[in-house]
Design a protein around this motif. Sequence first.
Motif, PDB file in Angstrom:
ATOM      1  N   ALA A 143       0.836  -1.207   0.000  1.00 46.57           N
ATOM      2  CA  ALA A 143       0.000   0.000   0.000  1.00 46.57           C
ATOM      3  C   ALA A 143       0.866   1.251   0.000  1.00 46.57           C
ATOM      4  O   ALA A 143       0.567   2.230  -0.688  1.00 46.57           O
ATOM      5  N   HIS A 192       3.112   0.952  -3.634  1.00 40.99           N
ATOM      6  CA  HIS A 192       2.402   0.975  -4.913  1.00 40.99           C
ATOM      7  C   HIS A 192       1.074   1.730  -4.868  1.00 40.99           C
ATOM      8  O   HIS A 192       0.540   2.067  -5.914  1.00 40.99           O
ATOM      9  N   GLY A 193       0.529   1.958  -3.675  1.00 42.06           N
ATOM     10  CA  GLY A 193      -0.779   2.595  -3.580  1.00 42.06           C
ATOM     11  C   GLY A 193      -0.752   3.994  -3.008  1.00 42.06           C
ATOM     12  O   GLY A 193      -1.803   4.589  -2.748  1.00 42.06           O
ATOM     13  N   ARG A 250      -5.242   4.677  -4.412  1.00 43.79           N
ATOM     14  CA  ARG A 250      -4.750   4.696  -5.793  1.00 43.79           C
ATOM     15  C   ARG A 250      -5.536   3.693  -6.636  1.00 43.79           C
ATOM     16  O   ARG A 250      -5.558   2.502  -6.337  1.00 43.79           O
ATOM     17  N   ASP A 299      -6.088   1.420   0.025  1.00 43.86           N
ATOM     18  CA  ASP A 299      -5.381   2.646  -0.357  1.00 43.86           C
ATOM     19  C   ASP A 299      -6.245   3.409  -1.348  1.00 43.86           C
ATOM     20  O   ASP A 299      -7.302   2.937  -1.753  1.00 43.86           O
ATOM     21  N   GLY A 356     -10.044   4.096  -5.101  1.00 42.69           N
ATOM     22  CA  GLY A 356      -9.061   3.233  -4.465  1.00 42.69           C
ATOM     23  C   GLY A 356      -9.446   1.770  -4.536  1.00 42.69           C
ATOM     24  O   GLY A 356     -10.366   1.377  -5.241  1.00 42.69           O
ATOM     25  N   LYS A 357      -8.717   0.971  -3.772  1.00 43.32           N
ATOM     26  CA  LYS A 357      -8.919  -0.470  -3.771  1.00 43.32           C
ATOM     27  C   LYS A 357      -8.598  -1.032  -2.395  1.00 43.32           C
ATOM     28  O   LYS A 357      -7.915  -0.404  -1.588  1.00 43.32           O
ATOM     29  N   ARG A 372      -3.213   1.546 -10.064  1.00 41.54           N
ATOM     30  CA  ARG A 372      -2.209   0.510  -9.796  1.00 41.54           C
ATOM     31  C   ARG A 372      -2.875  -0.668  -9.101  1.00 41.54           C
ATOM     32  O   ARG A 372      -3.000  -0.689  -7.893  1.00 41.54           O
ATOM     33  N   GLN A 373      -3.325  -1.648  -9.861  1.00 43.98           N
ATOM     34  CA  GLN A 373      -3.982  -2.837  -9.329  1.00 43.98           C
ATOM     35  C   GLN A 373      -2.993  -4.002  -9.292  1.00 43.98           C
ATOM     36  O   GLN A 373      -2.275  -4.222 -10.271  1.00 43.98           O
TER      37      GLN A 373
END
Length: 194
Positions: free
Chosen positions: A59, A62-63, A89, A87, A131-132, A92-93
């Motif tokens: 996180a 990359h997030g 973002r 996060d 986000g994800k 970026r998965q």
Amino acid sequence: MPQHPAPEREFTMRFTSTPRGARLARRLVSHRLNDWGHPYTTPVNETLTLITAELAANAVRHGHVPGRDFHLRLTLAEGTFRIEVTDTRVERQPPSTPPTPDSASESGRGLHLVAALADDWGVTPRPTAPGKTVWAELRVPTGGHPRMHQVAPHPADSASAYGRNTESFPATSSQRRDDLGSRPEAASYGDRRP
């Protein structure tokens, strides 16, 4: 989105999207598991602490979105622990199947560890904001031990496999004082008990 049973125990907290925030998330999960009856050196605590460390580090790395934190949620419901790291973002998965890392690379193995240690893991979009959420689940049988994974190497094995002369460090440093100089269990961190 699948429905999850109401948690018997829950810990949630927001952390700064920095390496220090990721370390604190790892430590606090280890402390919370200890409080919930899974002492620091048990397989449940060590496995979930390692999964948390990998997801929190991802996180941050990359997030990260400047000025935005990441959220962590740890729940226990019907014998299954679930770690969720959210996060902000979107673009970026993580891949559904982690790519094979370059053997010379010093990174790129985090999701392989998560996949090897967790019973299930995945990524879901944040329903109410950009986000994800990357999540992992670990089922704990009645005896309190997670199923054993033969895939994950012992820390000493992984160091020697890469030809490095490294010392053996504890899986968690949760028995030491945190960076703030106090024991995290001395304060309330949103623990909900039945």
